[in-house]
Motif scaffolding. Structure first.
Motif, mmCIF file in Angstrom:
data_model
loop_
_atom_site.group_PDB
_atom_site.id
_atom_site.type_symbol
_atom_site.label_atom_id
_atom_site.label_comp_id
_atom_site.label_asym_id
_atom_site.label_seq_id
_atom_site.Cartn_x
_atom_site.Cartn_y
_atom_site.Cartn_z
ATOM 1 N N MET A 4 0.827 -1.313 -0.025
ATOM 2 C CA MET A 4 -0.226 -0.108 -0.165
ATOM 3 C C MET A 4 0.839 1.105 -0.063
ATOM 4 S SD MET A 4 -3.262 1.296 2.798
ATOM 5 C CE MET A 4 -2.037 1.174 4.171
ATOM 6 N N SER A 5 0.604 2.003 -0.901
ATOM 7 C CA SER A 5 1.308 3.350 -0.941
ATOM 8 C C SER A 5 0.125 4.687 -0.925
ATOM 9 C CB SER A 5 2.134 3.728 -2.009
ATOM 10 O OG SER A 5 3.134 2.635 -2.307
ATOM 11 N N SER A 6 0.457 5.490 -0.011
ATOM 12 C CA SER A 6 -0.269 6.578 0.315
ATOM 13 C C SER A 6 0.596 7.945 -0.231
ATOM 14 C CB SER A 6 -0.583 6.931 1.760
ATOM 15 O OG SER A 6 -1.385 5.764 2.411
ATOM 16 N N LEU A 7 -0.340 8.502 -1.243
ATOM 17 C CA LEU A 7 0.162 9.793 -1.888
ATOM 18 C C LEU A 7 -0.198 10.765 -1.748
ATOM 19 C CD1 LEU A 7 1.126 7.905 -5.295
ATOM 20 C CD2 LEU A 7 2.675 8.174 -3.229
ATOM 21 N N SER A 8 0.415 12.127 -1.490
ATOM 22 C CA SER A 8 -0.151 13.461 -1.736
ATOM 23 C C SER A 8 -0.708 13.705 -3.101
ATOM 24 C CB SER A 8 0.717 14.600 -1.119
ATOM 25 O OG SER A 8 1.565 14.732 -1.718
ATOM 26 N N GLN A 9 -1.449 14.830 -3.396
ATOM 27 C CA GLN A 9 -2.044 15.234 -4.593
ATOM 28 C C GLN A 9 -0.672 15.630 -5.508
ATOM 29 O OE1 GLN A 9 -4.531 18.560 -4.894
ATOM 30 N NE2 GLN A 9 -5.703 17.877 -6.429
ATOM 31 N N THR A 10 0.149 16.108 -4.785
ATOM 32 C CA THR A 10 1.414 16.641 -5.430
ATOM 33 C C THR A 10 2.341 15.575 -6.050
ATOM 34 O OG1 THR A 10 1.645 18.737 -4.132
ATOM 35 C CG2 THR A 10 3.664 17.961 -5.209
ATOM 36 N N GLU A 11 2.527 14.273 -4.967
ATOM 37 C CA GLU A 11 3.316 13.288 -5.298
ATOM 38 C C GLU A 11 2.734 12.185 -6.573
ATOM 39 O OE1 GLU A 11 5.152 12.612 -0.811
ATOM 40 O OE2 GLU A 11 3.038 11.562 -1.579
ATOM 41 N N TRP A 12 1.308 12.367 -6.594
ATOM 42 C CA TRP A 12 0.657 11.624 -7.539
ATOM 43 C C TRP A 12 0.534 12.275 -8.836
ATOM 44 C CZ3 TRP A 12 -1.303 7.372 -8.807
ATOM 45 C CH2 TRP A 12 -2.240 7.239 -9.984
ATOM 46 N N LYS A 13 0.620 13.853 -8.838
ATOM 47 C CA LYS A 13 0.902 14.310 -10.121
ATOM 48 C C LYS A 13 2.388 14.395 -10.775
ATOM 49 C CE LYS A 13 -2.707 17.876 -9.631
ATOM 50 N NZ LYS A 13 -3.001 19.586 -9.714
ATOM 51 N N ASN A 14 3.244 14.016 -9.687
ATOM 52 C CA ASN A 14 4.576 14.082 -10.197
ATOM 53 C C ASN A 14 4.889 12.629 -10.924
ATOM 54 O OD1 ASN A 14 7.606 14.822 -9.967
ATOM 55 N ND2 ASN A 14 7.924 13.298 -8.535
ATOM 56 N N ILE A 15 4.195 11.485 -10.148
ATOM 57 C CA ILE A 15 4.200 10.354 -10.853
ATOM 58 C C ILE A 15 3.755 10.193 -12.029
ATOM 59 C CG2 ILE A 15 3.382 7.981 -10.542
ATOM 60 C CD1 ILE A 15 3.858 8.125 -7.836
ATOM 61 N N ASN A 16 2.804 10.854 -12.565
ATOM 62 C CA ASN A 16 2.095 10.954 -13.790
ATOM 63 C C ASN A 16 2.324 12.466 -14.675
ATOM 64 O OD1 ASN A 16 -0.060 8.748 -13.665
ATOM 65 N ND2 ASN A 16 -0.202 9.511 -11.734
ATOM 66 N N LYS A 17 3.639 12.892 -14.346
ATOM 67 C CA LYS A 17 3.806 14.286 -15.068
ATOM 68 C C LYS A 17 3.831 14.179 -16.379
ATOM 69 C CE LYS A 17 8.843 14.008 -13.798
ATOM 70 N NZ LYS A 17 9.660 14.573 -12.962
ATOM 71 N N ARG A 18 4.235 12.619 -16.771
ATOM 72 C CA ARG A 18 4.289 12.541 -18.399
ATOM 73 C C ARG A 18 3.109 12.726 -18.958
ATOM 74 N NH1 ARG A 18 4.198 7.094 -21.438
ATOM 75 N NH2 ARG A 18 5.250 7.494 -23.355
ATOM 76 N N TYR A 19 2.042 12.447 -18.503
ATOM 77 C CA TYR A 19 0.523 12.865 -19.074
ATOM 78 C C TYR A 19 -0.186 14.218 -18.919
ATOM 79 C CZ TYR A 19 1.135 7.696 -19.072
ATOM 80 O OH TYR A 19 1.763 6.372 -19.279
ATOM 81 N N ASP A 20 0.936 14.919 -18.300
ATOM 82 C CA ASP A 20 0.119 16.412 -18.277
ATOM 83 C C ASP A 20 -0.266 17.306 -19.471
ATOM 84 O OD1 ASP A 20 0.388 16.216 -15.402
ATOM 85 O OD2 ASP A 20 2.083 17.307 -15.219
ATOM 86 N N ASN A 21 -1.334 17.710 -19.607
ATOM 87 C CA ASN A 21 -1.859 18.330 -20.790
ATOM 88 C C ASN A 21 -1.359 17.910 -21.809
ATOM 89 O OD1 ASN A 21 -2.755 20.553 -18.750
ATOM 90 N ND2 ASN A 21 -0.518 21.316 -18.684
ATOM 91 N N PRO A 22 -1.995 16.466 -22.200
ATOM 92 C CA PRO A 22 -1.879 15.922 -23.534
ATOM 93 C C PRO A 22 -2.585 17.021 -24.609
ATOM 94 C CG PRO A 22 -3.580 14.736 -22.102
ATOM 95 C CD PRO A 22 -2.844 15.669 -21.320
ATOM 96 N N THR A 23 -2.371 17.104 -25.790
ATOM 97 C CA THR A 23 -2.879 17.702 -26.933
ATOM 98 C C THR A 23 -3.588 16.695 -27.758
ATOM 99 O OG1 THR A 23 -1.129 17.781 -28.338
ATOM 100 C CG2 THR A 23 -1.351 19.591 -26.657
ATOM 101 N N TYR A 24 -4.702 17.117 -28.436
ATOM 102 C CA TYR A 24 -5.466 16.213 -29.301
ATOM 103 C C TYR A 24 -5.781 16.696 -30.604
ATOM 104 C CZ TYR A 24 -6.320 13.675 -24.871
ATOM 105 O OH TYR A 24 -5.934 12.967 -23.750
ATOM 106 N N THR A 25 -5.734 16.084 -31.589
ATOM 107 C CA THR A 25 -6.220 16.133 -32.894
ATOM 108 C C THR A 25 -7.580 15.412 -32.943
ATOM 109 O OG1 THR A 25 -4.278 16.793 -33.819
ATOM 110 C CG2 THR A 25 -5.876 16.289 -35.561
ATOM 111 N N ILE A 26 -8.734 15.970 -32.877
ATOM 112 C CA ILE A 26 -9.964 15.256 -33.125
ATOM 113 C C ILE A 26 -10.199 15.096 -34.725
ATOM 114 C CG2 ILE A 26 -12.449 15.235 -32.887
ATOM 115 C CD1 ILE A 26 -11.908 16.884 -30.191
#
Length: 218
Positions: free
Chosen positions: A96-118
């Motif tokens: 079990m791992s308990s993460l703060s909101q900041t830690e969670w965002k850091n783990i997933n920073k690769r997926y920050d603000n993806p852009t899309y072509t619809i």
């Protein structure tokens, strides 16, 4: 009279569009998982073929349960605090791992603000009309998503890869090395989600701190 008639027609079309959409505030979304790999030898990703992910949504909270033949992993997001708990259950090994909101965002920073072509390409998934979008991450990685405008999640934190889309991602792909993993919705259940789904275990799990979790990802 023509102006009045046009106004009435526009009003009817807008009414139809709005009421054709459903805000997904609570419910359960079921995803089937298919693994595509060119590796002829059995691997951990390949052994995940046939696994499922079940996402429970209740307001701003969510729980995602990934279940495969190897075991299960749950990601629980507390909508009030933004804190995240990860539970891993692989036979006798429970973590079990308990993460703060900041830690969670850091783990997933690769997926920050993806852009899309619809794109103007559609297909039906689980009875919903879905439109194709090509996503791009900050590192240049591209991926395909089919989303439906008929279901609009109020909470988008559970799905980093499709957070900026105007609807629920019904099919999307993730790439791990040479392996492509495709998630496809098989069903959406609008029934009430019990609060007990978001309860955290009080014992039986080895606690893995954030720093140790980050080391394992390197």
């Amino acid at each position: 009279m023509k102006k009045i008639g046009l106004s009435i027609l526009m009003g009817v079309l807008l009414h139809t569009l709005v009421w054709g959409q459903k805000k997904l505030t609570e419910g359960t979304v079921y995803y089937d998982i298919v693994i595509n790999t060119n590796n002829s030898k059995p691997s951990v990703p390949a052994m995940m073929d046939g696994a499922t992910t079940v996402v429970y949504l209740k307001g701003s909270s969510s729980r995602s349960d990934f279940v495969s033949s190897l075991g299960s992993q749950s990601t629980i997001i507390d909508g009030k605090t933004g804190n995240v708990t990860i539970l891993k259950d692989y036979g006798t090994q429970k973590f079990m791992s308990s993460l703060s909101q900041t830690e969670w965002k850091n783990i997933n920073k690769r997926y920050d603000n993806p852009t899309y072509t619809i794109e103007n390409e559609f297909k039906t998934i689980a009875t919903y009309n879905c439109q194709k979008a090509i996503g791009k991450l900050s590192d240049g990685t591209t991926f395909t998503v089919y989303f439906t405008k008929d279901l609009v999640p109020v909470n988008t934190e559970f799905q980093n890869i499709a957070r900026n889309l105007p609807g629920l991602a019904m099919e999307y792909e993730a790439v791990q090395g040479k392996t492509k993993i495709t998630y496809t919705v098989s069903n959406v259940d609008f029934g009430a989600v019990p609060l007990s789904k978001f309860d955290l275990p009080q014992s039986g799990y080895r606690v893995i701190p954030y720093t140790e979790l980050m080391k394992s990802k390197k």
